[in-house]
Design an enzyme around this catalytic site. Structure first.
Site, PDB file in Angstrom:
ATOM      1  N   ARG A  78     -24.822  27.234  23.244  1.00  0.00           N
ATOM      2  CA  ARG A  78     -24.742  27.280  21.781  1.00  0.00           C
ATOM      3  C   ARG A  78     -23.721  26.257  21.270  1.00  0.00           C
ATOM      4  O   ARG A  78     -22.585  26.230  21.743  1.00  0.00           O
ATOM      5  CB  ARG A  78     -24.330  28.680  21.346  1.00  0.00           C
ATOM      6  N   ARG A 148     -15.412  32.603  15.828  1.00  0.00           N
ATOM      7  CA  ARG A 148     -16.723  31.976  16.069  1.00  0.00           C
ATOM      8  C   ARG A 148     -16.997  30.902  15.022  1.00  0.00           C
ATOM      9  O   ARG A 148     -16.181  30.642  14.137  1.00  0.00           O
ATOM     10  CB  ARG A 148     -17.813  33.050  16.032  1.00  0.00           C
ATOM     11  N   LYS A 215     -15.157  39.227  19.381  1.00  0.00           N
ATOM     12  CA  LYS A 215     -15.448  38.077  18.530  1.00  0.00           C
ATOM     13  C   LYS A 215     -14.899  38.288  17.118  1.00  0.00           C
ATOM     14  O   LYS A 215     -14.742  39.439  16.671  1.00  0.00           O
ATOM     15  CB  LYS A 215     -16.948  37.833  18.474  1.00  0.00           C
ATOM     16  N   LYS A 217     -15.347  36.718  13.055  1.00  0.00           N
ATOM     17  CA  LYS A 217     -16.262  35.890  12.272  1.00  0.00           C
ATOM     18  C   LYS A 217     -15.739  35.668  10.857  1.00  0.00           C
ATOM     19  O   LYS A 217     -15.283  36.616  10.220  1.00  0.00           O
ATOM     20  CB  LYS A 217     -17.636  36.559  12.217  1.00  0.00           C
ATOM     21  N   CYS A 437     -34.229  37.843  15.059  1.00  0.00           N
ATOM     22  CA  CYS A 437     -33.308  37.315  16.074  1.00  0.00           C
ATOM     23  C   CYS A 437     -34.127  36.810  17.261  1.00  0.00           C
ATOM     24  O   CYS A 437     -35.336  36.949  17.298  1.00  0.00           O
ATOM     25  CB  CYS A 437     -32.343  38.403  16.516  1.00  0.00           C
ATOM     26  N   CYS A 443     -32.858  37.051  25.660  1.00  0.00           N
ATOM     27  CA  CYS A 443     -31.655  37.846  25.409  1.00  0.00           C
ATOM     28  C   CYS A 443     -31.606  39.059  26.330  1.00  0.00           C
ATOM     29  O   CYS A 443     -32.536  39.875  26.343  1.00  0.00           O
ATOM     30  CB  CYS A 443     -31.601  38.299  23.951  1.00  0.00           C
ATOM     31  N   CYS A 478     -32.375  44.630  19.098  1.00  0.00           N
ATOM     32  CA  CYS A 478     -31.409  45.679  19.435  1.00  0.00           C
ATOM     33  C   CYS A 478     -30.458  45.824  18.251  1.00  0.00           C
ATOM     34  O   CYS A 478     -30.468  45.004  17.336  1.00  0.00           O
ATOM     35  CB  CYS A 478     -30.651  45.328  20.720  1.00  0.00           C
ATOM     36  N   CYS A 482     -27.722  40.546  15.262  1.00  0.00           N
ATOM     37  CA  CYS A 482     -27.333  39.134  15.204  1.00  0.00           C
ATOM     38  C   CYS A 482     -27.769  38.445  13.906  1.00  0.00           C
ATOM     39  O   CYS A 482     -27.221  37.412  13.564  1.00  0.00           O
ATOM     40  CB  CYS A 482     -27.906  38.388  16.407  1.00  0.00           C
TER      41      CYS A 482
HETATM   42 FE1  SF4 Z   1     -30.287  39.899  21.413  1.00  0.00          FE
HETATM   43 FE2  SF4 Z   1     -29.809  42.077  20.008  1.00  0.00          FE
HETATM   44 FE3  SF4 Z   1     -28.832  39.727  19.172  1.00  0.00          FE
HETATM   45 FE4  SF4 Z   1     -31.411  40.202  19.034  1.00  0.00          FE
HETATM   46  S1  SF4 Z   1     -29.807  41.305  17.893  1.00  0.00           S
HETATM   47  S2  SF4 Z   1     -30.478  38.339  19.836  1.00  0.00           S
HETATM   48  S3  SF4 Z   1     -31.797  41.449  20.817  1.00  0.00           S
HETATM   49  S4  SF4 Z   1     -28.268  40.816  21.027  1.00  0.00           S
END
Ligand code: SF4
Length: 577
Positions: A78, A148, A215, A217, A437, A443, A478, A482
């Site tokens: 990244r 970050r 982290k 932000k 995401c 991931c 999940c 993100c």
């Molecule tokens: Fe991975 Fe969860 Fe982030 Fe989606 S929200 S990229 S599944 S860590």
């Protein structure tokens, strides 16, 4: 009660950081050994601080296991790009690196960075070195327990906002809170930065040996465009201005969107309006706030280690008192929440230098490079022909091309059309607002599909006639959120393969959290449920009220009823709180 209140033993990651020799660990040795296919647990934690996550192709896990093979190890890399601003030359370099070392795609992120996926261990060092040396960007601090990528209103330099120097502040913060250990430069860039030797150093004047508990932000924005979502940040820096004249900054602290399924001690939290700082003291105030989290944040339980839990537990009065003690003076309180706007920047517009920019909708932030007709090939044509001066990555994972001469507009538009790049004209409202995401297959935390599935779901809704609905659907694989899912008008969070929790009631202004509606919905039923909700909203409001506001006024019970109409047993309702 959180585990932090009962057990203060530092987590394993705290020990790894402290014993890492300034984040160096054994990374250099592991990189140099072709017999080693992947990093061990300690070193993969340290690798994050260098901007990379170790992953494996999850699509291949079962077949490889059956064939008696190891996982298909690979790396996500990244780049940290403060405020998402790139020159044409930098964009071209980043595009080329994706083809040279990764899977050929560029993934624009919701923090305005760029991710590569599918980088082999044998290419990892060359990739990170080239991001620094060829693209003149860096991966340092893009991941890990540090500050970050600093987000910024992408239009910071383009119109009346230019006089507010938002982007300059964003870059100052990014530089000020960079890790100081020279290990990064020694491992990846032969001890040099920008062609100059970096003196050996392991001192971290701000972070200390343990770095941050988790982290951290930050984002800078004007109320007129809160696309960075100030209330989701550890520190949201809201610019206070009068007609484009900078007056100061209202600081919103302790926001954070992630949680864990089934763990009530974890939750998304909106930031708290804390204090107002003037331009000459902003860096000092931000540092004092960050060090409060450094010193008081939970270091025993990583699930409770974000700043938001400290702010929630101790309260704004305690935080203000501690901040004033560190500063040796008091600050005025932050002003009340102003009216927020949210500009996705998609489409053509004139900028203050008389030139044009065009915002392109990028489906889930993924730019592809397969073949000469691909999106990245089109962008390459535009930049190589000097038709655009630079690019900006937006918090909605879209791309804006800047510095286009009015005389070149038709030429740029023709290339965009030939390469399937949308300036917003030929996509539905619903698609333009939706965002996912990365999730599967790369991931490691994903419980369900996101980027690969959301376009299908949106397509089903378009087929049902909902394409014109200005409703924002956010999806993650999940609950780590993100893409800041808990702020969506409709949020879908992976619970397991093909299963999603459905929440609703956020706002496009990013100032209200969703509430849970359905615990576990089968993906085959999602389109029908969302269609019924959109239908009820249209019928009741004639779209005169934003969907999220309507949903918030309805409440969970009513939405559950509306979602289930004609299909009562189709999903698991949430238990009443
Ligand atoms: Fe991975 Fe969860 Fe982030 Fe989606 S929200 S990229 S599944 S860590």
């Amino acid at each position: 009660m959180s585990s932090s209140q009962t057990d203060q033993t530092p987590s394993k990651v705290e020990l790894i950081k402290a014993q890492s020799d300034g984040l160096a660990g054994d990374i250099a040795q592991i990189l140099a050994d072709p017999q080693v296919s992947h990093f061990d647990e300690d070193n993969l934690q340290l690798l994050k601080f260098h901007g990379s996550y170790q992953q494996d192709d999850r699509d291949l896990r079962i077949p490889r296991k059956r064939a008696g093979l190891d996982k298909a190890w690979m790396f996500m890399v990244r780049a940290r790009i403060p405020g998402g601003q790139l020159s044409a030359r930098q964009f071209l370099a980043m595009e080329e690196l994706g083809r040279r070392y990764a899977n050929g795609t560029l993934r624009l992120t919701s923090r305005q960075g760029i991710q590569y996926h599918g980088v082999g261990k044998e290419n990892l060092k060359a990739m990170v070195a080239a991001i620094n040396q060829e693209a003149e960007l860096t991966t340092l601090g893009a991941c890990g327990d540090v500050n970050r990528n600093v987000m910024c209103d992408p239009a910071a330099r383009l119109d009346w906002r230019a006089g507010l120097a938002m982007h300059e502040l964003c870059e100052r913060i990014a530089r000020h809170f960079e890790a100081q250990s020279s290990s990064y430069w020694e491992i990846w860039c032969d001890g040099e930065r920008d062609g100059q030797p970096v003196p050996h150093n392991r001192e971290e004047p701000i972070y200390g040996t343990h770095y941050m508990p988790r982290k951290f932000k930050m984002a800078v924005a004007v109320p007129e465009n809160n696309s960075v979502q100030l209330y989701s940040q550890d520190i949201g820096i809201e610019v206070v201005h009068e007609g484009g004249r900078l007056l100061g900054y209202d600081l919103i602290v302790g926001g954070g969107m992630g949680s864990s399924h089934g763990n009530a001690a974890t939750f998304p939290r909106l930031g708290t309006r804390l204090v107002r700082a003037n331009p000459s003291e902003i860096l000092e105030v931000v540092e004092a706030i960050l060090t409060i989290q450094r010193d008081f944040g939970d270091r025993s339980d990583r699930k409770r280690a974000r700043f938001k839990y400290l702010v929630e537990e101790r309260g704004a009065d305690w935080l203000r008192g501690e901040l004033f003690r560190r500063l040796g003076r008091e600050l005025a309180p932050a002003g009340p929440l102003p009216a927020y706007g949210n500009d996705d920047m998609v489409g053509w517009r004139e900028t203050n230098d008389g030139r044009l920019m065009v915002g392109l909708h990028v489906l889930n932030g993924r730019l592809r490079s397969e073949g000469e007709s691909s999106q990245l090939a089109g962008l390459r044509r535009i930049f190589e022909a000097d038709l655009a001066e630079g690019a900006m990555i937006t918090p909605l994972q879209d791309l804006v091309l800047t510095g286009i001469a009015p005389a070149d507009r038709d030429a740029v538009a023709a290339i965009l059309g030939e390469h399937g790049l949308s300036d917003g004209q030929n996509i539905s409202r619903l698609r333009r607002l939706s965002m996912a995401c990365v999730a599967l297959p790369t991931c490691g935390l994903a419980l369900a599909e996101s980027e690969r599935y959301l376009p299908t779901l949106v397509g089903e809704l378009e087929a049902l006639g909902d394409g014109d609905a200005p409703v924002q659907i956010l999806m993650t694989g999940c609950p780590n959120a993100c893409i800041r899912t808990p702020l969506g008008e409709l949020a879908l969070v992976g619970r397991g393969p093909g299963k999603y929790a459905l929440s609703a009631g956020g706002s496009q202004q990013g100032t209200r959290l969703t509430f849970p509606v359905l615990e576990k919905v089968d993906d085959a039923q999602l389109a029908g449920i969302i269609h019924r909700l959109i239908g009820a909203w249209r019928e009741e409001t004639r779209q005169g009220v934003p969907f999220g506001d309507w949903a918030a006024a309805q409440g969970a019970e009513a939405l559950r009823r509306l979602a289930g109409e004609g299909n009562q047993d189709s999903h698991e309702p949430l238990p009443n709180p």
